[in-house]
Write a protein that holds these residues in place. Structure first.
Motif, PDB file in Angstrom:
ATOM      1  N   GLY A  35       0.959  -1.147  -0.101  1.00  0.00           N
ATOM      2  CA  GLY A  35      -0.080   0.194  -0.079  1.00  0.00           C
ATOM      3  C   GLY A  35       0.904   1.322  -0.006  1.00  0.00           C
ATOM      4  O   GLY A  35       0.337   2.233  -0.748  1.00  0.00           O
ATOM      5  N   THR A  36       2.060   1.335   0.667  1.00  0.00           N
ATOM      6  CA  THR A  36       2.927   2.296   0.703  1.00  0.00           C
ATOM      7  C   THR A  36       3.424   2.493  -0.708  1.00  0.00           C
ATOM      8  O   THR A  36       3.385   3.682  -1.233  1.00  0.00           O
ATOM      9  N   ILE A  37       3.777   1.492  -1.482  1.00  0.00           N
ATOM     10  CA  ILE A  37       4.303   1.823  -2.821  1.00  0.00           C
ATOM     11  C   ILE A  37       3.300   2.392  -3.788  1.00  0.00           C
ATOM     12  O   ILE A  37       3.484   3.254  -4.609  1.00  0.00           O
ATOM     13  N   VAL A  38       1.846   1.684  -3.705  1.00  0.00           N
ATOM     14  CA  VAL A  38       0.708   2.052  -4.469  1.00  0.00           C
ATOM     15  C   VAL A  38       0.449   3.401  -4.125  1.00  0.00           C
ATOM     16  O   VAL A  38       0.087   4.308  -5.090  1.00  0.00           O
ATOM     17  N   GLY A  39       0.518   3.917  -2.872  1.00  0.00           N
ATOM     18  CA  GLY A  39       0.224   5.327  -2.657  1.00  0.00           C
ATOM     19  C   GLY A  39       1.417   6.304  -3.047  1.00  0.00           C
ATOM     20  O   GLY A  39       0.941   7.421  -3.496  1.00  0.00           O
ATOM     21  N   LEU A  40       2.635   5.973  -3.121  1.00  0.00           N
ATOM     22  CA  LEU A  40       3.689   6.784  -3.688  1.00  0.00           C
ATOM     23  C   LEU A  40       3.605   6.841  -5.456  1.00  0.00           C
ATOM     24  O   LEU A  40       3.532   7.948  -5.857  1.00  0.00           O
ATOM     25  N   LEU A  41       3.028   5.801  -5.984  1.00  0.00           N
ATOM     26  CA  LEU A  41       2.680   5.946  -7.396  1.00  0.00           C
ATOM     27  C   LEU A  41       1.527   6.882  -7.347  1.00  0.00           C
ATOM     28  O   LEU A  41       1.340   7.446  -8.390  1.00  0.00           O
ATOM     29  N   ALA A  42       0.534   6.747  -6.670  1.00  0.00           N
ATOM     30  CA  ALA A  42      -0.725   7.676  -6.815  1.00  0.00           C
ATOM     31  C   ALA A  42      -0.426   9.024  -6.485  1.00  0.00           C
ATOM     32  O   ALA A  42      -1.193   9.861  -7.120  1.00  0.00           O
ATOM     33  N   MET A  43       0.590   9.370  -5.785  1.00  0.00           N
ATOM     34  CA  MET A  43       0.901  10.874  -5.715  1.00  0.00           C
ATOM     35  C   MET A  43       1.487  11.211  -6.766  1.00  0.00           C
ATOM     36  O   MET A  43       1.479  12.566  -7.120  1.00  0.00           O
ATOM     37  N   ILE A  44       1.949  10.435  -7.731  1.00  0.00           N
ATOM     38  CA  ILE A  44       2.423  10.758  -9.120  1.00  0.00           C
ATOM     39  C   ILE A  44       1.102  10.974 -10.064  1.00  0.00           C
ATOM     40  O   ILE A  44       1.179  11.956 -10.683  1.00  0.00           O
ATOM     41  N   SER A  45       0.251  10.239  -9.933  1.00  0.00           N
ATOM     42  CA  SER A  45      -0.885   9.873 -10.853  1.00  0.00           C
ATOM     43  C   SER A  45      -1.920   9.152 -10.008  1.00  0.00           C
ATOM     44  O   SER A  45      -1.680   8.052  -9.905  1.00  0.00           O
ATOM     45  N   PRO A  46      -3.047   9.805  -9.482  1.00  0.00           N
ATOM     46  CA  PRO A  46      -4.036   9.082  -8.867  1.00  0.00           C
ATOM     47  C   PRO A  46      -4.929   8.092  -9.762  1.00  0.00           C
ATOM     48  O   PRO A  46      -5.695   7.250  -9.514  1.00  0.00           O
ATOM     49  N   GLN A  47      -4.712   8.190 -11.389  1.00  0.00           N
ATOM     50  CA  GLN A  47      -5.184   7.111 -12.140  1.00  0.00           C
ATOM     51  C   GLN A  47      -4.626   5.678 -12.030  1.00  0.00           C
ATOM     52  O   GLN A  47      -5.430   4.718 -12.344  1.00  0.00           O
ATOM     53  N   VAL A  48      -3.884   5.346 -11.065  1.00  0.00           N
ATOM     54  CA  VAL A  48      -3.255   4.389 -10.793  1.00  0.00           C
ATOM     55  C   VAL A  48      -4.083   3.509  -9.575  1.00  0.00           C
ATOM     56  O   VAL A  48      -4.043   2.358  -9.531  1.00  0.00           O
ATOM     57  N   LEU A  49      -4.980   4.160  -9.039  1.00  0.00           N
ATOM     58  CA  LEU A  49      -5.897   3.715  -8.119  1.00  0.00           C
ATOM     59  C   LEU A  49      -7.058   2.700  -8.524  1.00  0.00           C
ATOM     60  O   LEU A  49      -7.432   3.123  -9.596  1.00  0.00           O
ATOM     61  N   SER A  50      -7.341   2.025  -7.835  1.00  0.00           N
ATOM     62  CA  SER A  50      -8.656   1.094  -8.133  1.00  0.00           C
ATOM     63  C   SER A  50      -8.477   0.344  -9.358  1.00  0.00           C
ATOM     64  O   SER A  50      -7.320   0.217  -9.792  1.00  0.00           O
ATOM     65  N   GLY A  51      -9.422   0.188  -9.940  1.00  0.00           N
ATOM     66  CA  GLY A  51      -9.769  -0.978 -11.146  1.00  0.00           C
ATOM     67  C   GLY A  51      -9.242   0.041 -12.439  1.00  0.00           C
ATOM     68  O   GLY A  51      -8.428  -0.484 -13.325  1.00  0.00           O
ATOM     69  N   GLY A  52      -9.638   1.286 -12.283  1.00  0.00           N
ATOM     70  CA  GLY A  52      -9.387   2.209 -13.494  1.00  0.00           C
ATOM     71  C   GLY A  52     -10.311   2.511 -14.308  1.00  0.00           C
ATOM     72  O   GLY A  52     -10.229   3.122 -15.492  1.00  0.00           O
ATOM     73  N   HIS A  53     -11.811   2.315 -14.126  1.00  0.00           N
ATOM     74  CA  HIS A  53     -12.789   2.657 -14.671  1.00  0.00           C
ATOM     75  C   HIS A  53     -12.729   4.143 -15.015  1.00  0.00           C
ATOM     76  O   HIS A  53     -12.944   4.588 -16.013  1.00  0.00           O
TER      77      HIS A  53
END
Length: 606
Positions: free
Chosen positions: A301-319
């Protein structure tokens, strides 16, 4: 007189004593149990009820996760997480970490409460005749909701199909369905879930045929399609705004477009293999580390959160992100960066222990690949497709590389676009992508994970009956044994010619020592010669044995390898206590009978 006599007088007498309401309920239950077993109409009704349950399940899970997105990330009611603008960077980092910690607590509790691994619909239909624990399915759904709700880069499709299939399996168990009918009903659950999730009944039906049931038959067509249609209807009545994928306007297709489409299919096939191996690499790295399993989701979750800080589009499924990128023009660099971020986030999410699938993530990443490919397409022949068209080809091709099911993804393209020439173009691309993956890799995402776990499942095709046909169910337990140090003279006296065909030798500790053919002992000796010798010298196959847990296929392979007509069955490899004898002829006959029965069940002849 005899014709008027009740066949079960005791039962009839008890039924007459019941109150009318109780009698009605009893007869209704009996009808529900017998109708699906005796007619295709009954199985269709069961599929329809499963479709209702699937539609309700999908709607409920979607509502819960979207409510979580709204509460956690402060979204508007109609906003999708991956397509929304979230200005609070700390929140983007903290939410996946919190989700990972909560999921870790769930994993910690489950590790002590539920030791057995969770079975998914593909494994249930391949190995267990459609038997699927509803409790396990609800656990998977809760984990999927937590993962997606807090922003992990996974879709809800795994939870949708798990819950719907679990309900179908529970319903089938109550109806006491046959193995083949149970597998079809589980397929109905999965078909309803995918149909409701994508507003695509044909996609849901062929998802069931290709990925859950493993075969298309006339017997399974009606219940599966009915389930998909009803599930989609229920979901649309409850949430009409969640319907499908809108790709906008697409251009017309010309013959020259097939060359770049086939090239895009090849690219997607290669990328799909890399993506599956990336997930396996993350899982293997995490498994080899000293980090406990319940801590890994928080790290992921920490890694995903860091990536989301670059682009929130990586969150969730992507609809939301999919629609944003289909509706707007994005630079080549922007598409490439977003693709790499999403691929990394998805691999880390699943590899670190978040529960979910890659279905929609692969569609989103495929659309990004398609739009990237659109920049190079004009330099390939005379193709002039719109970027949205390449996005459709890309999403279908990458999804088939990861998930499997060429016809499933082709029908998804048809139901998304409503354009038949475009669908034919997609079919060519997905067949190419599927061929690349099967030739170079041989697995879909689900079967690749089975392979890493030690299973040999390549599809949902029913192989469980082979594993259930074990040596201990085939062997003869009434075997003739003799001491290995017995003299030939005593052996001939105890086992005269014609008394038995084979005798198993055991040593003084009762351990297996070989098989002796009685005709050999009597036919190769002259009266009075070598009668004092040990019978051990006539022993065959001293090191060739069968174990009771071996299945018929393994036994046949061992018969072929040892060139033997019969082998002894021993308790285990260490003690080797003789418990039975199995012949090759009996094994082949029973194997053929079960194979024919399974074929007739699949084709609907039973």
């Amino acid at each position: 007189m005899a014709q008027n006599t009740p066949r079960f007088p005791g039962t009839m007498k008890r039924l007459h004593k019941l109150r009318p309401s109780v009698l009605y309920r009893f007869l209704s239950l009996e009808l529900m149990r017998t109708l699906p077993r005796r007619s295709e109409f009954g199985l269709m009704l069961a599929g329809a009820l499963v479709g209702v349950a699937a539609g309700l399940s999908v709607s409920a899970m979607t509502y819960v996760t979207r409510t979580m997105h709204a509460l956690i990330f402060g979204l508007e009611p109609d906003e999708r997480l991956s397509g929304a603008t979230v200005d609070d960077r700390i929140l983007l980092l903290a939410a996946p970490i919190a989700g990972g910690m909560l999921l870790g607590v769930l994993l910690f509790v489950l590790a002590r409460w539920r030791k057995r691994p969770l079975v998914d619909p593909i494994e249930a239909n391949a190995l267990h005749g459609g038997r699927l624990s509803l409790t396990d399915s609800l656990i998977v759904a809760v984990q999927n909701i937590v993962s997606n709700g807090f922003g992990a880069s996974v879709g809800l499709e795994a939870g949708y199909t798990q819950v719907a299939s679990g309900i179908a399996s529970k319903f089938g168990s109550k109806l006491k369905l046959r193995r083949a009918d149970m597998r079809i009903l589980v397929g109905c659950g999965a078909a309803g879930a995918i149909a409701a999730a994508f507003n695509a009944p044909l996609t849901g039906a062929f998802y069931a045929f290709e990925l859950i049931i493993g075969a298309y038959t006339i017997a399974s067509l009606t219940p599966v399609v009915v389930s998909a249609l009803i599930a989609n209807l229920v979901a649309r009545l409850l949430a009409a705004s969640d319907a499908g994928i809108d790709v906008g306007s697409i251009g017309s297709v010309v013959p020259a477009d097939y060359v770049p489409a086939l090239l895009l299919g090849i690219v997607c096939g290669g990328v799909g293999i890399l993506l599956m191996q990336a997930v396996a690499f993350v899982e293997e790295t995490a498994r080899k580390s000293s980090i406990p399993g319940y801590v890994r989701p928080a790290i992921g979750g920490t890694i995903v959160g860091l990536l989301a800080m670059i682009s929130p589009q990586v969150l969730s499924g992507g609809h939301g992100a999919l629609h944003v990128n289909l509706e707007t023009d994005v630079s080549m660099a922007g598409l490439l960066v977003l693709f790499l971020l999403k691929a990394t986030a998805s691999a880390v999410s699943i590899g670190s222990g978040f529960r979910g699938g890659l279905f929609f993530a692969s569609l989103f990443m495929g659309a990004l690949l398609g739009k990237l490919f659109a920049f190079a397409a004009p330099f390939i022949g005379h193709a002039a497709l719109a970027p949205a068209s390449y996005a459709v080809v890309g999403m279908s091709s990458l999804a088939v590389a990861v998930i499997g099911g060429p016809l499933t993804m082709t029908f998804l393209a048809l139901e998304i676009t409503g354009d038949f020439p475009m669908t034919v173009l997609v079919l060519a691309a997905v067949i190419t992508s599927s061929f690349i993956v099967r030739t170079l890799f041989g697995y879909s995402f689900a079967t690749w994970r089975f392979h890493l776990r030690g299973e040999t499942i390549r599809s949902a095709h029913d192989v469980g009956w082979i594993r259930n046909l074990t040596v201990d169910k085939l062997m003869r337990a009434d075997v003739r044994t003799a001491a290995a140090d017995m003299s030939v003279k005593d052996f001939r006296a105890k086992f005269p010619i014609g008394s038995t065909q084979r005798v198993i030798l055991v040593d003084e500790n009762g351990k297996y020592a070989g098989i002796v053919l009685v005709p050999d002992v009597h036919g190769n000796l002259v009266e009075g010669e070598n009668e004092g010798a040990s019978i051990r010298s006539f022993a065959r196959h001293r090191n060739d044995i069968l174990l009771p847990t071996m299945n018929a296929k393994q036994a046949v392979a061992l018969f072929d390898e040892t060139e033997s007509e019969a082998l002894a069955v021993v308790s285990d490899m260490i003690g080797q206590k003789v418990i039975g004898l199995l012949t090759e002829s009996h094994t082949l006959r029973r194997y053929s009978e079960e194979l024919d029965r399974n074929r007739r069940e699949i084709s609907g002849e039973l």
